[in-house]
Design an enzyme around this catalytic site. Structure first.
Site, PDB file in Angstrom:
ATOM      1  N   HIS A 152      10.731  48.796  63.039  1.00 16.36           N
ATOM      2  CA  HIS A 152      11.132  49.077  61.658  1.00 16.36           C
ATOM      3  C   HIS A 152      12.645  49.262  61.566  1.00 16.36           C
ATOM      4  O   HIS A 152      13.312  49.612  62.529  1.00 16.36           O
ATOM      5  CB  HIS A 152      10.364  50.268  61.095  1.00 16.36           C
ATOM      6  CG  HIS A 152      10.791  51.621  61.544  1.00 16.36           C
ATOM      7  ND1 HIS A 152      11.729  52.372  60.869  1.00 16.36           N
ATOM      8  CD2 HIS A 152      10.384  52.394  62.576  1.00 16.36           C
ATOM      9  CE1 HIS A 152      11.867  53.541  61.459  1.00 16.36           C
ATOM     10  NE2 HIS A 152      11.071  53.583  62.502  1.00 16.36           N
ATOM     11  N   ASP A 188      16.094  56.606  65.987  1.00 16.67           N
ATOM     12  CA  ASP A 188      14.939  56.190  65.202  1.00 16.67           C
ATOM     13  C   ASP A 188      15.414  55.628  63.866  1.00 16.67           C
ATOM     14  O   ASP A 188      15.804  56.374  62.962  1.00 16.67           O
ATOM     15  CB  ASP A 188      14.022  57.387  64.961  1.00 16.67           C
ATOM     16  CG  ASP A 188      12.764  57.032  64.178  1.00 16.67           C
ATOM     17  OD1 ASP A 188      12.457  55.843  64.045  1.00 16.67           O
ATOM     18  OD2 ASP A 188      12.079  57.976  63.718  1.00 16.67           O
ATOM     19  N   HIS A 220      15.124  62.571  62.894  1.00 18.28           N
ATOM     20  CA  HIS A 220      15.036  62.600  61.426  1.00 18.28           C
ATOM     21  C   HIS A 220      16.061  63.527  60.768  1.00 18.28           C
ATOM     22  O   HIS A 220      15.853  63.966  59.631  1.00 18.28           O
ATOM     23  CB  HIS A 220      13.624  62.983  60.976  1.00 18.28           C
ATOM     24  CG  HIS A 220      12.618  61.890  61.141  1.00 18.28           C
ATOM     25  ND1 HIS A 220      11.344  61.950  60.615  1.00 18.28           N
ATOM     26  CD2 HIS A 220      12.682  60.685  61.783  1.00 18.28           C
ATOM     27  CE1 HIS A 220      10.672  60.849  60.917  1.00 18.28           C
ATOM     28  NE2 HIS A 220      11.482  60.069  61.640  1.00 18.28           N
ATOM     29  N   GLU A 224       9.106  51.993  56.791  1.00 17.79           N
ATOM     30  CA  GLU A 224       8.204  52.600  57.782  1.00 17.79           C
ATOM     31  C   GLU A 224       8.168  54.101  57.655  1.00 17.79           C
ATOM     32  O   GLU A 224       7.112  54.735  57.798  1.00 17.79           O
ATOM     33  CB  GLU A 224       8.641  52.199  59.197  1.00 17.79           C
ATOM     34  CG  GLU A 224       7.685  52.652  60.304  1.00 17.79           C
ATOM     35  CD  GLU A 224       8.013  54.024  60.891  1.00 17.79           C
ATOM     36  OE1 GLU A 224       7.278  54.466  61.797  1.00 17.79           O
ATOM     37  OE2 GLU A 224       8.993  54.662  60.459  1.00 17.79           O
ATOM     38  N   GLU A 261       1.700  46.313  55.119  1.00 18.66           N
ATOM     39  CA  GLU A 261       1.605  45.275  54.094  1.00 18.66           C
ATOM     40  C   GLU A 261       1.557  43.890  54.733  1.00 18.66           C
ATOM     41  O   GLU A 261       0.845  43.004  54.263  1.00 18.66           O
ATOM     42  CB  GLU A 261       2.778  45.368  53.123  1.00 18.66           C
ATOM     43  CG  GLU A 261       2.876  46.697  52.380  1.00 18.66           C
ATOM     44  CD  GLU A 261       1.548  47.173  51.846  1.00 18.66           C
ATOM     45  OE1 GLU A 261       0.928  46.441  51.058  1.00 18.66           O
ATOM     46  OE2 GLU A 261       1.115  48.274  52.232  1.00 18.66           O
ATOM     47  N   ASP A 315       9.832  50.792  68.613  1.00 17.18           N
ATOM     48  CA  ASP A 315      10.364  51.588  67.509  1.00 17.18           C
ATOM     49  C   ASP A 315      11.600  52.319  68.013  1.00 17.18           C
ATOM     50  O   ASP A 315      12.731  51.848  67.871  1.00 17.18           O
ATOM     51  CB  ASP A 315       9.279  52.556  67.031  1.00 17.18           C
ATOM     52  CG  ASP A 315       9.705  53.406  65.831  1.00 17.18           C
ATOM     53  OD1 ASP A 315      10.916  53.515  65.577  1.00 17.18           O
ATOM     54  OD2 ASP A 315       8.835  53.978  65.166  1.00 17.18           O
ATOM     55  N   LEU A 350      -4.555  46.162  50.503  1.00 18.30           N
ATOM     56  CA  LEU A 350      -4.047  44.969  49.838  1.00 18.30           C
ATOM     57  C   LEU A 350      -2.530  44.929  49.990  1.00 18.30           C
ATOM     58  O   LEU A 350      -1.868  45.966  49.993  1.00 18.30           O
ATOM     59  CB  LEU A 350      -4.403  44.962  48.349  1.00 18.30           C
ATOM     60  CG  LEU A 350      -5.892  44.968  47.989  1.00 18.30           C
ATOM     61  CD1 LEU A 350      -6.054  45.178  46.487  1.00 18.30           C
ATOM     62  CD2 LEU A 350      -6.556  43.673  48.427  1.00 18.30           C
ATOM     63  N   GLU A 391      -1.848  43.035  56.061  1.00 13.15           N
ATOM     64  CA  GLU A 391      -2.811  42.754  55.008  1.00 13.15           C
ATOM     65  C   GLU A 391      -2.717  41.304  54.538  1.00 13.15           C
ATOM     66  O   GLU A 391      -3.497  40.863  53.699  1.00 13.15           O
ATOM     67  CB  GLU A 391      -2.613  43.739  53.849  1.00 13.15           C
ATOM     68  CG  GLU A 391      -3.090  45.147  54.235  1.00 13.15           C
ATOM     69  CD  GLU A 391      -2.523  46.254  53.382  1.00 13.15           C
ATOM     70  OE1 GLU A 391      -1.703  45.961  52.496  1.00 13.15           O
ATOM     71  OE2 GLU A 391      -2.888  47.417  53.620  1.00 13.15           O
TER      72      GLU A 391
END
Length: 708
Positions: free
Chosen positions: A373, A383, A546, A421, A430, A445, A266, A433
C-alpha cells in the site's frame, strides 16, 4: 449402393492413414526442429538470471526512493497521496526501466477525517465547566517534518462525532474480560474509559465498553508496551533513539471490517450500489480518541478507586487504579470530568490504486501479484514507504531487463500500489472484488521494522520457495551468512520432514493487504519483512508506528542505516517473485501444507478430543480428511518427480503428454487468451489445448480438490 459404400470406406481409410503419417512425421519434425516458442513453453526458471537480479538491486536507489516518497505527508486521497500516485506512474512508465503498462484504477470510497478547522479535544473540566487540563492537539516538533501543515492531527478514523463527558475509569486494553472485571468494581454507566493499545482491536475498545454504559473512550500507547519503559525525550526517546516520544500518538482506522464500508463484497465504483450509512457495522458506537502517553500519565496517575491487577500495571511511576469512578480526593482534578469533543466527519472520496504489469511470455493470463500500500497516516517512512521503496527498486531492475530484451517472465506479473489501506485495506480489497486468475500474492507492507532478521508469514505451500530464496541472499552486516542462516537463529521449529527450519508464521487476521487475497479468494499468499530481535525489546511494533515521527530521518538513523536490510528484503522477495513467475511447475509444496494440517490436527486432538467424545462427537472425519490430503499430496509429489518436463512439448500425443500436462495442470495453465489487465477479468473466449491432462495428473489434482 454397396459399391459406393465400399469406395467411401476405402477413401476414408486412405485419408486417415495419410493424416496419421503426416502427424507422425510432423511431430517428429517439430520435436527435432522445434520453433522458438516451444522452447519457451518448456523453459524453467533461469538461475543465472536470478543471480543477475540479485546483483542489480541497489540499496542507495532504495534510499532515494524513500527520500522522495516521504517528502510530504500522504494520507489517502490528499494532495500528498496524489503526488505519490504521480511518482509511481512516472517510475512505471519510464521508457528505459518501466513496465509494459501502468495505469491508475479509481474507486469511490467512504472515509473518515477530523475537521482541520475544529480539532478534536480532550479536556478535564470542573463542575463549572472550567478547563482544568487539556491534552495536546498536536505532537511535539523535533524536526521540520512535524511542522508540515499537512500533518493530520491524531484521531480515530470512523469514530462518531460527539461530546461525551463523564468520570474517568481505567479499562486496561479494553478487552471484554477487562470491562467485565472493571464492572464488578465500578459502575461504568456514563463513564469515560481510558485504555491502552494491544489486546483488542482499535474499534473493539469502544465496541466492548458500550454495552456497560461507557460513553467515550481514550486510547494510548503505554511505554511498557512500546518503549521498554523509556519515557523521557531529554535523552531517551526520539530524536535520541528509536523510542516513541511522550507526545507521540498512534493514529489508525477504528473499524473491524476491511474494504469499503458502503460496498461490502463489491468494487466501490461510481455505479456500485451502496448500503445506507446506518447499516454499517464494525465501527465504534461511541466517540473514541487516541492521545500520547504524556497525557495518559497525567490522567491515570490521578485516578482514585482500587488498585488494578498487576497485569494491568504499566510503566508510569504510580499505581494504575480502576478509578472511583473519577479522580482521587487529593487530586487537583477531584470532582472533575473528562470531556471528549470529537468533530470527525465521513465523506465519499476518490482513491486510486496504481497498477503495473509485465506480460508473461507463455502463460500471460496467469498472474503473480506483488503488492504494497502507498498511503500513510503522516510521512509513513516505515509504514508503508519502506515497502514502496523496495517495490520501486524491484520494478526498476526487472523493468530494465524487459526493456533491454534480456528477460520476460513465463507468467504475467502484476504490481499493485494500493490506496487507502490505512482506512481498512480498501484498495486491495476493492481490487480483489474484481480479480481472479491469480496464482500467488506477495505482500511487502512494512519492508523493514528493524535490522536483525527476516520474518515471513504465508501459506505452508510457499515455505520451500521462501527458504530457497533466502539461502541465496547475504544477511546484511554479517560476513558469509545467508538470510536463511541468520533467520533460523532467531525463529525456528523442528519439522518431521525437514528437521530444524526457520519458523514461517500464518496469515491469520487482517493485518495487511494479503487479507482480501487470502480470505476472499483463497489465493496462496505471503508477507515478508525484516524485523527486530524480540529477545531484546518488548516493543509490539516499531515505536514511531502511525505517528508524526515515522520519517526519513527516523528510518535512516534508527531503523536501517545504509538501507542494507531494505536491500535484503528486495533481493529475497524479488527472488521469490521470479521463481513464482518463471518456474515451469509452480513451486508450491502440498506436502508442506499436509504437515501443517497434521500439526493443527494433533493440537486439536490433544486439546479437544476428550471433550468432544464426552458430547458424543467424533474427530474421525477430520482425521480421515487430513490423511486423505496427505496421500494426495504424496502422490502429487511422486508424479512431479517422475516427470521429465524439460523434454516434453504440447505437440505430442495424449499418450505421451504426462509431463507437459503435468506442468499444465499443476500451474493451472490455460493457453493465451484476451485478458483485461485493468480488472483481472476475461474479456474474450478462453482457448485451451486440445490434449487433455494425463489420468495420473488429473487424478492427483482432483483428489486434492476433493480433499480441500
Amino acid at each position: 449402393m454397396i459399391k459406393q459404400l465400399l469406395i467411401g470406406i476405402v477413401c476414408s481409410a486412405a485419408i486417415l492413414a495419410f493424416g496419421i503419417l503426416i502427424g507422425h512425421f510432423g511431430i517428429s519434425y517439430y520435436s527435432n526442429s522445434a520453433p522458438s516458442w516451444v522452447k519457451d513453453v518448456t523453459k524453467d526458471v533461469d538461475e543465472s538470471f536470478i543471480e543477475k537480479f540479485l546483483s542489480e538491486v541497489d540499496n542507495i536507489q532504495i534510499q532515494e526512493n524513500l527520500r522522495e516518497l516521504t517528502k510530504v505527508p500522504h494520507m489517502a486521497t490528499t494532495a500528498g497521496d496524489e503526488q505519490t500516485v504521480q511518482f509511481m506512474l512516472k517510475s512505471w512508465q519510464d521508457p528505459e526501466t518501466g513496465l509494459d503498462q501502468a495505469w491508475r484504477e479509481e474507486y469511490m470510497v467512504y472515509l473518515s477525517f477530523p475537521d482541520p478547522k475544529n480539532p478534536n479535544k480532550v479536556t478535564v473540566v470542573s463542575p463549572s465547566e472550567t478547563v482544568v487540563y487539556a491534552a495536546r492537539e498536536k505532537e511535539k516538533s523535533y524536526t521540520p517534518d512535524q511542522d508540515d501543515p499537512e500533518v493530520v492531527q491524531p484521531y480515530a478514523a470512523y469514530s462518531p462525532a460527539g461530546h461525551p463527558k463523564g468520570k474517568l475509569v481505567y479499562a486496561n486494553q479494553g478487552k471484554p474480560s477487562d470491562y467485565h472485571l472493571l464492572n464488578t468494581t465500578v459502575d461504568l454507566r456514563g463513564t469515560i474509559a481510558i485504555t491502552r493499545y494491544g489486546g483488542a482491536g482499535r474499534a473493539d475498545k469502544a465496541i466492548n465498553g458500550a454495552p456497560y454504559g461507557v460513553i467515550g473512550v481514550l486510547v494510548y500507547t503505554d511505554p511498557l508496551d512500546i518503549n521498554d519503559g523509556v519515557m523521557s525525550d531529554l535523552n531517551e526517546t526520539y530524536p535520541h533513539s528509536w523510542y516513541l516520544p511522550p507526545s507521540g500518538v498512534e493514529r489508525g482506522s477504528f473499524n473491524t471490517h476491511y474494504g469499503d464500508l458502503l460496498t461490502p463484497y463489491l468494487a466501490a465504483k461510481d455505479e456500485t450500489y451502496r448500503i445506507p450509512v446506518k447499516d454499517i457495522t464494525g465501527v465504534p458506537p461511541i466517540p473514541i480518541q487516541p492521545i500520547g502517553f504524556e497525557d495518559a500519565y497525567k490522567l491515570i496517575c490521578e485516578l482514585g478507586g482500587e488498585a488494578a491487577p498487576a497485569l494491568w500495571q504499566g510503566s508510569f511511576n504510580c499505581t494504575y487504579n480502576f478509578g472511583g469512578p473519577g479522580f482521587k480526593l487529593t487530586s487537583a482534578f477531584n470532582n472533575s470530568d473528562v470531556k471528549l469533543d470529537i468533530f470527525n466527519h465521513e465523506e465519499l472520496k476518490n482513491s486510486s490504486n496504481v497498477m503495473g504489469v509485465i506480460r508473461g511470455s507463455v502463460e500471460p493470463d496467469r498472474y503473480v501479484i506483488y503488492g504494497n500500500h502507498r498511503d500513510s497516516w503522516v510521512h509513513g517512512a516505515i509504514d508503508p514507504s519502506s515497502g514502496t521503496s523496495v517495490m520501486l527498486e524491484l520494478t526498476r531492475v526487472l523493468g530494465k531487463m524487459v526493456k533491454q530484451g534480456k528477460w520476460r517472465p513465463r507468467r504475467s506479473i502484476i504490481f499493485g500500489s494500493w490506496g487507502a489501506e490505512e482506512f481498512g485495506l480498501i484498495g486491495s480489497a476493492e481490487y480483489t472484488e474484481l480479480s481472479e486468475r491469480t496464482v500467488a500474492y506477495i505482500n511487502v507492507d512494512i519492508a523493514v521494522f528493524a535490522n536483525a532478521t527476516l520474518r515471513a508469514s504465508g501459506m505452508p505451500s510457499l515455505q520451500n520457495v521462501i527458504f530457497k530464496a533466502s539461502k541465496q541472499v547475504d544477511a546484511p552486516g554479517l560476513d558469509s551468512t545467508s538470510v536463511y542462516d541468520n533467520w533460523i537463529q532467531y525463529a525456528n521449529r523442528t519439522s518431521p520432514t525437514h528437521g530444524l527450519i526457520p519458523k514461517v508464521g500464518y496469515l491469520s487476521g487482517a493485518g495487511s493487504d494479503y487479507a482480501a487475497f487470502v480470505h476472499y479468494l483463497g489465493i496462496t499468499s505471503m508477507d515478508i519483512s525484516y524485523t527486530y530481535d524480540r529477545s531484546k525489546t518488548n516493543a509490539r511494533i516499531y515505536p514511531a508506528y502511525h505517528t508524526a515521527y515515522d520519517t526519513f530521518d527516523y528510518a535512516s538513523k534508527f531503523i536501517d542505516p545504509g538501507f542494507v536490510s531494505h536491500q535484503a528484503i528486495a533481493r529475497t522477495a524479488g527472488n521469490v517473485l521470479i521463481r513464482l513467475a518463471d518456474s515451469l511447475v509452480l513451486p508450491l509444496n502440498c506436502s508442506d501444507y499436509a504437515e501443517t494440517l497434521e500439526d493443527y490436527l494433533n493440537t486439536a486432538v490433544t486439546l479437544y478430543e476428550q471433550q468432544l467424545q464426552n458430547r458424543h462427537i467424533s474427530m474421525e472425519p477430520i482425521k480421515r480428511a487430513v490423511a486423505s490430503f496427505r496421500n494426495a499430496a504424496t502422490h502429487l509429489d511422486q508424479v512431479i518427480r517422475s516427470s521429465d518436463l524439460a523434454n516434453e512439448t504440447p505437440l505430442k500425443s495424449e499418450g505421451s503428454m504426462t509431463s507437459s500436462c503435468c506442468w499444465t495442470e499443476l500451474s493451472w495453465t490455460l493457453w493465451p487468451s484476451q485478458i483485461n489487465m485493468h480488472s483481472g477479468m476475461l474479456s474474450g473466449p478462453l482457448v485451451v489445448p486440445e490434449s487433455q491432462p494425463s489420468p495420473a495428473i488429473e487424478g492427483a489434482a482432483h483428489t486434492l480438490e476433493d480433499v480441500i
